[in-house]
Write a protein that holds these residues in place. Sequence first.
Motif, PDB file in Angstrom:
ATOM      1  N   PHE A  29     -15.341  -2.304   0.106  1.00  0.00           N
ATOM      2  CA  PHE A  29     -13.985  -2.413  -0.133  1.00  0.00           C
ATOM      3  C   PHE A  29     -13.036  -1.948  -1.092  1.00  0.00           C
ATOM      4  O   PHE A  29     -12.088  -2.023  -1.142  1.00  0.00           O
ATOM      5  CB  PHE A  29     -13.792  -4.376  -0.109  1.00  0.00           C
ATOM      6  CG  PHE A  29     -11.982  -4.656  -1.141  1.00  0.00           C
ATOM      7  CD1 PHE A  29     -11.399  -5.196  -0.323  1.00  0.00           C
ATOM      8  CD2 PHE A  29     -12.065  -4.634  -2.572  1.00  0.00           C
ATOM      9  CE1 PHE A  29     -10.099  -5.650  -0.575  1.00  0.00           C
ATOM     10  CE2 PHE A  29     -10.436  -5.288  -2.666  1.00  0.00           C
ATOM     11  CZ  PHE A  29      -9.814  -5.850  -2.344  1.00  0.00           C
ATOM     12  N   PHE A  36      -9.945  -9.550   4.109  1.00  0.00           N
ATOM     13  CA  PHE A  36     -10.688  -8.195   4.368  1.00  0.00           C
ATOM     14  C   PHE A  36     -12.091  -8.343   5.292  1.00  0.00           C
ATOM     15  O   PHE A  36     -11.806  -7.324   6.347  1.00  0.00           O
ATOM     16  CB  PHE A  36     -10.998  -6.964   3.125  1.00  0.00           C
ATOM     17  CG  PHE A  36     -11.259  -5.707   3.310  1.00  0.00           C
ATOM     18  CD1 PHE A  36     -11.107  -4.736   3.432  1.00  0.00           C
ATOM     19  CD2 PHE A  36     -13.063  -5.872   2.923  1.00  0.00           C
ATOM     20  CE1 PHE A  36     -11.558  -3.725   4.118  1.00  0.00           C
ATOM     21  CE2 PHE A  36     -13.394  -4.322   3.887  1.00  0.00           C
ATOM     22  CZ  PHE A  36     -12.994  -3.183   3.651  1.00  0.00           C
ATOM     23  N   HIS A  57     -11.471   4.492   9.807  1.00  0.00           N
ATOM     24  CA  HIS A  57     -12.624   3.786   9.775  1.00  0.00           C
ATOM     25  C   HIS A  57     -13.770   3.904   8.495  1.00  0.00           C
ATOM     26  O   HIS A  57     -14.692   2.956   8.429  1.00  0.00           O
ATOM     27  CB  HIS A  57     -12.649   2.675  11.090  1.00  0.00           C
ATOM     28  CG  HIS A  57     -11.936   2.238  11.934  1.00  0.00           C
ATOM     29  ND1 HIS A  57     -12.368   1.429  13.313  1.00  0.00           N
ATOM     30  CD2 HIS A  57     -10.815   1.713  11.497  1.00  0.00           C
ATOM     31  CE1 HIS A  57     -10.951   1.356  13.261  1.00  0.00           C
ATOM     32  NE2 HIS A  57      -9.746   0.330  11.530  1.00  0.00           N
ATOM     33  N   ARG A 114     -19.773  -2.443   4.508  1.00  0.00           N
ATOM     34  CA  ARG A 114     -18.274  -2.653   4.069  1.00  0.00           C
ATOM     35  C   ARG A 114     -18.297  -2.430   2.379  1.00  0.00           C
ATOM     36  O   ARG A 114     -19.188  -2.950   1.554  1.00  0.00           O
ATOM     37  CB  ARG A 114     -17.923  -3.807   4.377  1.00  0.00           C
ATOM     38  CG  ARG A 114     -18.280  -4.322   5.554  1.00  0.00           C
ATOM     39  CD  ARG A 114     -18.404  -5.861   5.471  1.00  0.00           C
ATOM     40  NE  ARG A 114     -19.168  -6.434   6.888  1.00  0.00           N
ATOM     41  CZ  ARG A 114     -18.512  -7.367   7.623  1.00  0.00           C
ATOM     42  NH1 ARG A 114     -17.783  -7.885   7.275  1.00  0.00           N
ATOM     43  NH2 ARG A 114     -18.933  -7.618   8.597  1.00  0.00           N
ATOM     44  N   GLN A 153     -13.719   5.675   6.388  1.00  0.00           N
ATOM     45  CA  GLN A 153     -13.492   5.838   5.091  1.00  0.00           C
ATOM     46  C   GLN A 153     -14.026   4.392   4.598  1.00  0.00           C
ATOM     47  O   GLN A 153     -14.647   4.429   2.763  1.00  0.00           O
ATOM     48  CB  GLN A 153     -12.040   6.241   4.728  1.00  0.00           C
ATOM     49  CG  GLN A 153     -11.259   7.626   5.102  1.00  0.00           C
ATOM     50  CD  GLN A 153     -10.198   7.658   4.994  1.00  0.00           C
ATOM     51  OE1 GLN A 153      -9.878   6.838   5.487  1.00  0.00           O
ATOM     52  NE2 GLN A 153      -9.808   8.434   4.236  1.00  0.00           N
ATOM     53  N   PHE A 154     -13.917   2.992   4.916  1.00  0.00           N
ATOM     54  CA  PHE A 154     -14.871   2.083   4.525  1.00  0.00           C
ATOM     55  C   PHE A 154     -15.624   1.821   4.963  1.00  0.00           C
ATOM     56  O   PHE A 154     -15.715   0.041   4.754  1.00  0.00           O
ATOM     57  CB  PHE A 154     -13.415   1.120   4.303  1.00  0.00           C
ATOM     58  CG  PHE A 154     -12.318   0.744   5.087  1.00  0.00           C
ATOM     59  CD1 PHE A 154     -12.295  -0.171   6.079  1.00  0.00           C
ATOM     60  CD2 PHE A 154     -12.226   1.584   5.722  1.00  0.00           C
ATOM     61  CE1 PHE A 154     -11.973  -0.543   6.948  1.00  0.00           C
ATOM     62  CE2 PHE A 154     -10.685   1.244   6.822  1.00  0.00           C
ATOM     63  CZ  PHE A 154     -11.022   0.651   7.568  1.00  0.00           C
ATOM     64  N   ILE A 192     -12.932  -7.341   9.297  1.00  0.00           N
ATOM     65  CA  ILE A 192     -13.420  -5.908   9.791  1.00  0.00           C
ATOM     66  C   ILE A 192     -14.914  -6.691  10.393  1.00  0.00           C
ATOM     67  O   ILE A 192     -15.080  -6.245  10.983  1.00  0.00           O
ATOM     68  CB  ILE A 192     -14.590  -5.800   8.459  1.00  0.00           C
ATOM     69  CG1 ILE A 192     -13.829  -5.052   7.090  1.00  0.00           C
ATOM     70  CG2 ILE A 192     -16.169  -5.184   8.492  1.00  0.00           C
ATOM     71  CD1 ILE A 192     -13.469  -3.569   7.660  1.00  0.00           C
ATOM     72  N   TYR A 200     -11.745   0.916   0.361  1.00  0.00           N
ATOM     73  CA  TYR A 200     -10.482   0.862   0.620  1.00  0.00           C
ATOM     74  C   TYR A 200      -8.882   0.710   0.088  1.00  0.00           C
ATOM     75  O   TYR A 200      -7.968   0.886  -0.042  1.00  0.00           O
ATOM     76  CB  TYR A 200     -10.512  -0.663   1.597  1.00  0.00           C
ATOM     77  CG  TYR A 200      -9.423  -1.241   2.454  1.00  0.00           C
ATOM     78  CD1 TYR A 200      -8.223  -0.903   3.178  1.00  0.00           C
ATOM     79  CD2 TYR A 200      -8.943  -2.688   1.469  1.00  0.00           C
ATOM     80  CE1 TYR A 200      -7.073  -1.674   2.981  1.00  0.00           C
ATOM     81  CE2 TYR A 200      -7.875  -3.219   1.919  1.00  0.00           C
ATOM     82  CZ  TYR A 200      -6.823  -2.786   2.292  1.00  0.00           C
ATOM     83  OH  TYR A 200      -5.767  -3.489   2.740  1.00  0.00           O
ATOM     84  N   CYS A 245       0.895  -1.330   0.091  1.00  0.00           N
ATOM     85  CA  CYS A 245      -0.252  -0.048  -0.151  1.00  0.00           C
ATOM     86  C   CYS A 245       0.670   1.010   0.383  1.00  0.00           C
ATOM     87  O   CYS A 245       1.662   1.496   0.420  1.00  0.00           O
ATOM     88  CB  CYS A 245      -0.993  -0.035   1.288  1.00  0.00           C
ATOM     89  SG  CYS A 245      -2.359  -1.254   1.222  1.00  0.00           S
ATOM     90  N   CYS A 249      -5.381   2.597  -0.698  1.00  0.00           N
ATOM     91  CA  CYS A 249      -4.307   1.838  -0.074  1.00  0.00           C
ATOM     92  C   CYS A 249      -3.765   2.058  -1.429  1.00  0.00           C
ATOM     93  O   CYS A 249      -2.099   1.999  -1.165  1.00  0.00           O
ATOM     94  CB  CYS A 249      -4.784   0.618  -0.464  1.00  0.00           C
ATOM     95  SG  CYS A 249      -3.112  -0.747   0.172  1.00  0.00           S
ATOM     96  N   ILE A 262      -5.062   3.992   7.218  1.00  0.00           N
ATOM     97  CA  ILE A 262      -6.898   4.431   6.939  1.00  0.00           C
ATOM     98  C   ILE A 262      -7.642   4.714   8.370  1.00  0.00           C
ATOM     99  O   ILE A 262      -7.693   4.022   8.949  1.00  0.00           O
ATOM    100  CB  ILE A 262      -7.344   3.163   5.692  1.00  0.00           C
ATOM    101  CG1 ILE A 262      -6.143   3.812   4.777  1.00  0.00           C
ATOM    102  CG2 ILE A 262      -8.787   3.805   5.261  1.00  0.00           C
ATOM    103  CD1 ILE A 262      -6.179   1.978   4.209  1.00  0.00           C
TER     104      ILE A 262
END
Length: 465
Positions: free
Chosen positions: A368, A185, A100, A366, A102-103, A189, A371, A93, A375, A98
Amino acid sequence: MAETIAHDRMNRFKQLRDYIRKINFFNDAETTSVIDQLFATRIVIFLMTIALIIIITWASLTIQTHSVTIPSPSETIFKQLSVRYPNTLSCRCTQTSIHHHQFLSFDPQYHPICTSQFISHLFISALSKINISDYYISDYRIIVSSHFQLLKLLCETVKQMIDDSLFIFDSKYFTTTQVLSIEKFEAQINQLIKQLKSTTMTDMKHTSDYLGLIIFQNGIYSALQTKYRIQYTPNSNTYSQPSNEYNTLITTCSCETNAACVSQAELYYFQGYFLGNSSTADRIKLMYFLGRIFSIPGMMVGCSPYSSLLQSSLQCFYDQSCIQQMQTFIHGFSLLSPLSSSHFQPDATIENLLNELFIDSWNEKRNFSAYFDICSPLSCTYTYDRRFNLLHIIVTIISLFGGVQMTVFFIAPFIVKIIRRCQKCKRQCNRSDNLSTETELETNSNQSKFLFLYGYRFLVEEFVL
């Protein structure tokens, strides 16, 4: 025609056979006979064939690890690679920390009681207008307003606590140096969500237990006289404070010994207290008329409104007929409609709802893709193992064949010499054996002749004499 073709094939085969027989790799060796040169050539061909078979087999079965790097992979390519090469794929990445939020986001869906008219200001205000002195001390109408005020307070407290927990959760960072596969992922989560739920539920349970402990340890009495009642004795002009007792299906429970005593919530017909003369004495007697009207399914009354509420359920308020019966005796219920269904059972206690934070669903979302975009890996590298690689086989043969050829050409004449010496030794041994056999036979023949002559002479002398 067929015979001609067969004859031509036979001739070509014989020509090839003769050509192979005449192949000589050592025709420049002056110290070796032609026969030995041809013999050495056959050995070279045989050993080179065996060596070539071994080299090809080894190169074919050897595992080769190949590394591939893909610059700026898209999410689709990453998903495909993570499925095909889950153990070797590596995508570093560019941003390792990041937030939480944000995704991952939450939209909690609370129990219907927390969004219903049962905890509205209008309904609770209507219940507060009830004159508790008009009812029997165990009548549910005395504490009904307190119950719904507590329900409103619990819902508001839970919502505020969850909002605070989510705010803290969103401000935290999710740190990964490598892009996680979808499976990893999701697992991460799930662990974060589980930890968030567990922490919030534990905090709420500690708060509830702490509140109950404060009420119990400080001996706080309810002004509704649910734990102790004040009793006036007119003839002596004195007041007493006996503890209340609540009847369960099994036994009678006293608030003096157990602050968690409860019994079924009921509505009573109560005519009121009045003073009258005893028929046997000239003393004043306190009298009242009492009759049970309606038992409220699920609801409890007890030593304190809080403890009785925790042991109650909302079973009645899911049923329209039950609410209609309540409307007959408590006019505020005319404002209400039944609770909608939820994943909680209707007979679940308020304590169970509180332990679950009154939440039907957390509705977590969620993302992805978000994310992966944050990343933003610059490249992805993966390795894979492969057998039967034609290029690897050819390179291996080329790299090893020259050395093997030199070795075989070097040792082939020595092998011929060793074989010839062995053959020579064998012939010499055979000659020695043949010579010794002939000598032995000659010796045996001479001995036989001597014995014959000696026997003949002996016989002649005997007969003559």
